[in-house]
Each structure stands twice: as C-alpha cells, then as structure tokens.
Design an enzyme around this catalytic site. Sequence first.
Site, PDB file in Angstrom:
ATOM      1  N   ASP A   1       0.856  -1.185   0.000  1.00 60.19           N
ATOM      2  CA  ASP A   1       0.000   0.000   0.000  1.00 60.19           C
ATOM      3  C   ASP A   1       0.898   1.242   0.000  1.00 60.19           C
ATOM      4  OD1 ASP A   1      -2.279   1.523   0.120  1.00 60.19           O
ATOM      5  OD2 ASP A   1      -2.891   0.861   2.106  1.00 60.19           O
TER       6      ASP A   1
ATOM      7  N   ASP B   1      -9.170   3.649  -2.071  1.00 63.55           N
ATOM      8  CA  ASP B   1     -10.047   3.901  -0.928  1.00 63.55           C
ATOM      9  C   ASP B   1     -11.384   4.475  -1.356  1.00 63.55           C
ATOM     10  OD1 ASP B   1      -7.896   3.012   0.461  1.00 63.55           O
ATOM     11  OD2 ASP B   1      -7.208   4.973   1.086  1.00 63.55           O
TER      12      ASP B   1
ATOM     13  N   GLU C   1       2.484   5.133  -3.983  1.00 64.42           N
ATOM     14  CA  GLU C   1       2.444   6.104  -5.092  1.00 64.42           C
ATOM     15  C   GLU C   1       3.783   6.833  -5.300  1.00 64.42           C
ATOM     16  OE1 GLU C   1      -1.209   4.709  -3.941  1.00 64.42           O
ATOM     17  OE2 GLU C   1       0.086   5.903  -2.642  1.00 64.42           O
TER      18      GLU C   1
END
Length: 973
Positions: free
Chosen positions: A567, A643, A570
Amino acid sequence: MNPARGRAQPTSHLSLKRTLLRSALVLSAALACVSAVKREDFKTCSQSGFCARNRAYADLAKETPNWMSPFQLSSSSLKLQRGVLTGDLINTQEDTQASSKLGLTFELHLLENDAVRVRINERDPVHPRYDGVQDTVLVKPYEFAKDSTYQRVDTDNDGIFTIQYGAQNQNTVKVSSSPFKIEFFVNGVSTVVLNDEGLLRLERLRDKSKEGGDDTKLVDQAPEGGEIKIEKSELERKMEENLWEETFKGSTDSKPRGPESFGLDITFSGIQHVYGVPEHASSLSLKPTKGAGAAYSDPYRLYNLDVFEYELDNPMALYGSIPFMLGHSKNSTAAVFWMNAAETWVDVEKTLSDEQDSGILSWIKAKKVALKPSTKTHWISEAGVLDLFVFLGPTHRDIFHQYTSLVGTTALPQAFSIAYHQCRWNYNSQQDVTEVDAGFDQHDIPYDVLWLDIEHTDGKRYFTWDHAKFPNPVDMQQSLDAKGRKMVTIIDPHIKKDDNYYVSKQGAELDIYIKNKDGESSFEGWCWPGNSQWIDFYNPKARDYWASQFAYDKYQGSTKSLFTWNDMNEPSVFSGPEITIPKDVLHYGNVEHRNVHNLYGTMFHSATAQGLTQRNETNQRPFVLSRAFFAGTQRYGAIWTGDNMATWEHLEVASPMLLTIGLSGIPFSGADVGGFFGNPDAELLTRWYQAGIYYPFFRAHAHLDSKRREPWLFGEPYTSQIRDAIRTRYSYLPFWYTLFHETSVDGTPIIRPMFIEFPEDEAVFALDNQYMVGNALLVKPVSKPGVTESEVYFAGNEKWFDIKSYKWEQGPGVKKVASPADKIPVYQRAGTIIPKRERPRRSSKAMENDPFTLVVALSSQGEASGRIYLDDGESYGYQQGDFILREFRVSNGKLSSHNLKTFNNKPSDFVQRIGSLRIERLVIVGEEKPLTKVTVGDKSVEFSSQKIVDGSYVYIVKEPGVAIGEDFEILLR
C-alpha cells in the site's frame, strides 16, 4: 488504506519540530475524521506549469488562422534500414539548418508484431534526457520487422515517405516532411494521425545561467545591445510561465534542469469513442475535456497520488497511471501507448472529420449529409523523451496481444488468490482473527484469505509483529492453512527512521534510501510510522535487499501461507507536495524522481514479488496486491481501485473503472466490496457482494472507523443472500482460472466491455453498467437502492440464459428482467460451455478434488464451445507443461473433449490425478427439440429434462462416466 483521513497538510517550510507536531495531530485526527476530497491539495492543469504552457500552445494553434507546425523532417536525411526509419527533425522557428546541434532525432521502428514505435529526442542536449522507462516497462528487446514484411515507397514530390507493412501489408504509414506529420492507414483508411493539429512541442533543456532566471521574457536584445519591446499575447505569456522554480502550497520544485516538457496531438480518425488512460473515477468511454460539449475543464491527469475519498466523474489523478488509449468504431480499432512515467496530462476532444473545412461543413450540413466523427487527443508529459507505440490490430485481440507482448501479460496467480478475501483496517488481535475465521465456518460461507492491516506491526515497523496482539503468528497462519486458507499482511515502502529498527539501520548502512536533491542526504518525510525514509527501488542493491527480507529467517513469524499487500506506494508522503514525494529528489544514478514517479509503485511491487518467489525452494508463485500501478504492473500481481466509499455511486463507478484498467493491460483488479469509507446498509452491502463476485480480484475491506460488517452481521435474509453470492463465485472458479490462463497468454481482459465481444454493435460502444466475463457471461450489477427490475441490453442475434433459472432472452435489444434482492441479472451466452464445481466447501483448496459440471448453452445451430485450464494452482510447474488444457465442443449432436496442450512431456502425478476427476453433471440448455438418448460409447446415460418455455429445454445428465482430462464423445440424440 489512505493516509489522509481528513488531515490538513503541513508545508515544506515548517520547522522540523512543527512538522512533527502537526503530523502527529494529523494522524490522531485521521483515525476519527472522515471528509470529502480536498481538491486544493492537488494541482489543476493551470497550476502545473508544463501543462498550462502546452495547453496554451494548443489554444494558440487553434486561434491562429492557417496554423502550421513549425517542425519539418529533412527528406534527404531519411534512411530505412532493417525495419528502422531515421531522420533529422527540425524546428524551423529555432533551428537554422538541418545539421544544427539543436535538431531533433526522429526514429520510426517497424516491429515484428506489427506495432510501430515512434521516438523523438534532442540530438545534443545540455543534459541527456531520461530514457530509462523502457528498461523497466518493456519485457524484453523486441524484434524488428523483417525486410520481407514491409514495402518501402520512396518519398514523393510532396515529401511523403510511405511504408506498407503488416502480415498482409494491410497497414500503411505515411511520414510527411513539411509540416511534419505521421498518418497510419488500415486497408487505405486513415486511422491514427500524429501531429495532425501541429501541436508537437518540445522544451529544450537549457542552461539557466544563460536564461537570466526570468520566467517571462518581455524584451529581446537588439543587434546593437539595446532592447526591443516585444508585445505578446496572453497565450504567449502563458507559454513562458513557471519555466524554472515552481511553487505549490508552500512546496517548491527546484527544477534544476529547467523546463523539458513535450506535447503531441494524436487523432483517432473516424473514431468517436476512446477508452483507457486509467486511473480515473469516470466513464468507460472517455468524456471530452475540450471543445463543444466538454464534460471537464481539465485534461485527464496521469500522476500516481493518494487521493483521500476521491470524487466521482472527474479527471483527477488517482493511485495508478497507464498511458494507454484504445479507440474503437464500427469499422476500425486502434490504440497508442505513450511510454512515459513522468506526470502526464491528456486532453480529449470529439470533432468532425479532419479533412472538412468550415465551408465544406456548411455545405454538408445544408445537404444533411452524415458526418464522420473523429477524436483528437493532446498528450503532454513533463520530462523524458517522446516515445510511443501505435497498434492497428486489426482486432481487439490483436491489439491486446501486440501491447502485452511488449509490456508483459498478467502473471498466472495462485488459485487461492482469485477466491474471496476478507479484510479490514484492522483485525485487532490473534483472538479476533480466530473468531472471524470461525464465523465463516459457523455460517457456511467460504473464504480463502484473511488480511491484516498496519496495526498488526510493532509500531508501524514492517516485517514485525505486535506480539501483545499477535503472540503466535506462526500458529495463527498454520491454523488457517490447515483449512486451506491464507493470510496477507501489509508492507509499505516507507521505513520508520529508528536506529533500533533493523530495516532502518541496515538501509542506512547499505545506503539504499532515496536522496534529497543534493544527492548526499537521504530524503525524509512523514507517513504512518512518523518520520520515515523511502527505499530506492531503482538501486539494484536495494531491490535485492528488499527481496531478501521475505526469507523466513528474516521475516520472523512468516510462513509459506503468508502473502503481501503493498500500500501507500504512489508513494504517499503526508508532508510532501500533493501528498507525495518531491519531484527533485534523486534516485540511483542521479535520476530525478519526476522522470519515474509513476513507476515507483511498480518497482516496489516487483521487488516484493521477487522476495516472495525466492523465499521458497519450490518457487511458489507470489501473491502481492499493489495500490499504485503503471504499465507492466500486471507481471507482479493484482491491484485495486483504492479507498472508495460505501455509497451506491461508488458501487456504480467500480464497473467502468475496472473495465478501463483491464483494457489497459491489468486484468487482475478489483474494488473494495462494501466501500472502504463509511457504513453501508444491508441492501448496499448485499448488492456489492453480488457485483463483487464478478470482479477478477474479490475482496471486502473497511476503514478502521467503520462498523464491523462481516457477511453474517446483518442477519437474515442478508446473510443467506451474501452466502449465495460468495458460493456462486466459488462454483465458477474453474471458469475464472481458465480466463486467468487465457489472459496470461495473450493479454485479453478477463472482464470485458460489451464492444469487445460485439465490435459492430454501436449500441454498446459507451455501455459501462454491464459487461462480459470472458466471452460467456453477461453481468449487470444493481447499483441503485430499491431496485427489483433491471434493464439489460442483450447484444447479438442470439439467446442469453439466466444462470439460475435458465430462462432465456433473445437479442438484440433492451429487456426488463427481474433483479430481486437475492440476485442480479447474470446470463450465459448461447454457444458457450462453462466448467464449474458446485459442491459448497470452506475454501478453494478444499475443492481441488471435487468433480466438475459442464454448463452447455447451445446456439440456435445447436453448437457450443468452451475450455478448461487446470494446474496445481501454486507452483511454476505449468511452465514445464504440468497442466491440463482442453476444449469442449458441441456440434452435430455430439459433445466432445480434446487436448489443446502442446507440451509433449510425460504427465506428472498431479496431471494424472486431476485429469482423472470425473465430470459428474452436464447441464444442457437451449435444446429446441426433445432429447431422446444420451450415449457414451455403447453405454446409455440417464438424463432428466425440464421444459422452460416453448421450444427450449433444459437437460441434466448425471454421471456421464467421463473424466475432465480425457478425450471423450457424448452423443446427444
């Protein structure tokens, strides 16, 4: 999981003490606060200097009468050798002669797979432009077209260089010299045009000391040294703004190399619908961003970002970026891949045919002649080289194969990973895990994987456990494994800066962290653990180190049944500009982050997958879920849409988002079932499960502050409805696994927009609220509350059979069908055969010795076909031929099975065992005449029938006495 959680952002100029204090408050508030996306945290095109400059250039071109591109290709310099056309490209406004060092290099590569690559670079730049994206994205050096597969036509009097190429020489590329333009034709029809609007623009790298440091030049120097006032239009001024340092919300990008962006227009001629460039919470058919009817004021942005509670129906950047676009019309299909990992923006404009000027248009309108639409796109990237591929198909499957032969197909996953996953932030303890696991058994609901979020660690230190909450992680995993179940733990790329944390200490000793712009000190920022550093996965030493940490003796408490969730990759940096890492930090080899931003998550994903693979002597296949992605991510594992929220609107948008991602080369994707943020009511949760069982990646997930929502907690009738949905997914696992094998071979998406299967039906070109699973199942999710009836478009002149009742609908056309609370519309297409396993079990592992059912949906001609692929579901043995691949076919009243496997190796014990499993049932639907006899060899087999509607029967043949892995023939008379 999103880092923002309603936070305010610290600026880069705060003192370290204030930053730490504020970030601590942010993290605390994050756990209790939910709010809408903060748009002001993220740039618009007007706030992104290079985007604004290139968009201004496009506007200037549009407003200038008889605009012509200043770029010219020197005809005399063109050379075609061994499939590569090279030449000198000159900007007539800047370059004085073809030999000028300011000239650009032009290359056109004809590839063996019929794709074409176009590259433009500076010939002699002040600094070399970054050209390393290809080293990460392309799977291997490609083969150039052989001389025999293309024909050269010499430059004509108009300066047009023509090449015919393709398997049947059906494709033509025409390169025009002045002005520079490249046009691609299929069977003589213009399909893709580069620089048709003359928007090619390249900002040359330059020496800031010679520029005077001014962003906007308002004067030029006269020959005698005096100044001449230059009057510039507003657009010309915009084209000179923010060339050097650029500030956004208190964070300054130093841009030490200065401006280096470039842009190019790409026209899809005669094509009204274009798709791709994920990730955006928008429609499947991309909406226009410019021109009449523009839906958005900004271009589609490709820049991997952690966007808190992302909005729907806008082109804002999200977690992943794939600069791939596919255009489709009734008569043609084409695609482009813009191979650049820097921040990129894409404008889309729907227009009339290029060859028609306004006078002709007026005449055509007066005569009421049909116009040929086209789609014009404008691609803008901040850095690197202009490097793109053009794919002309001619079919969708051809394009998917051409594209994935370059960037790679989906890695064949372990079988468990395509079953159901149960997750939340966070399961609180080992006891909590035990109780949740027992709850599934108590309510007879199958599942395969239980996930643990960040709270399972010791103070957000990855590769560790909070032993107060999880005292015996090995026992916990082994208990699950005994039932055929796995566990996934989260591991993120930010490393808590802590001398007592072994990963932090070793990372510093090995010098494998991303560097600040000075190239010396390690970059530090704020994320879940507090002050953190980021592994530099561009450093080979860092990748090897990271992979080594998954070894069982290093990742204490891990077992072979533990897998990984990547996770925040980015990467998400709470204290960074736009909640990510600054662009001017440096990677291994002094590569600025701006050049590789969109690839960082993929590099992390790759290193993690490497670690999971090499930890086992048996080379067990990895499973790694990633939030960030780029072209090539599919080689390492699955992704999800981030999300989302527990709303009907987010359920609805999941379909076009997943379809778009699949079209762009990543078929193993899903959306959090139930929505991550918020609390779904029982109806929404049930409908989301009913839709989610048709996502390639099927996981339920929830936020820390959301109420517990395990499938049985809403009581009846919802528990039974959710149980039935999940069991339906499990019954179709043989079909899903076969589709995963198919995409691992040729790149064809698993879930498909309707136009992929029905390319000539214009009614489906923009349809994104229903879709196909493979070529066999039509799925229409229910995404509104209180719905008991749905409108479904049945394409093709064929029947579609309800998978529950076997009632059929005849296409083409829209029909209203029942969608009661316990089901959504799902139909099997006539002419297909689907393999299933129909015995309810607690996990997919528990099903591996179960017999099979074949559901045969006959066409109006009494024909059908389908496949099954089987392997051990865990190892790489299939690469040596340890698998079963068979085709089932019904023709002339005979159901047959034959081998499609091309390996000649001796069957392994597994293949022999699995191949001997029996087919326990045949379900034959669509038979229009009474069936009187079923025989296998000289043996008659019993069957039963149920007449559903006049002229159509359902036949159940029990125990036909054949095995799944053997050749057989069953006569149906």
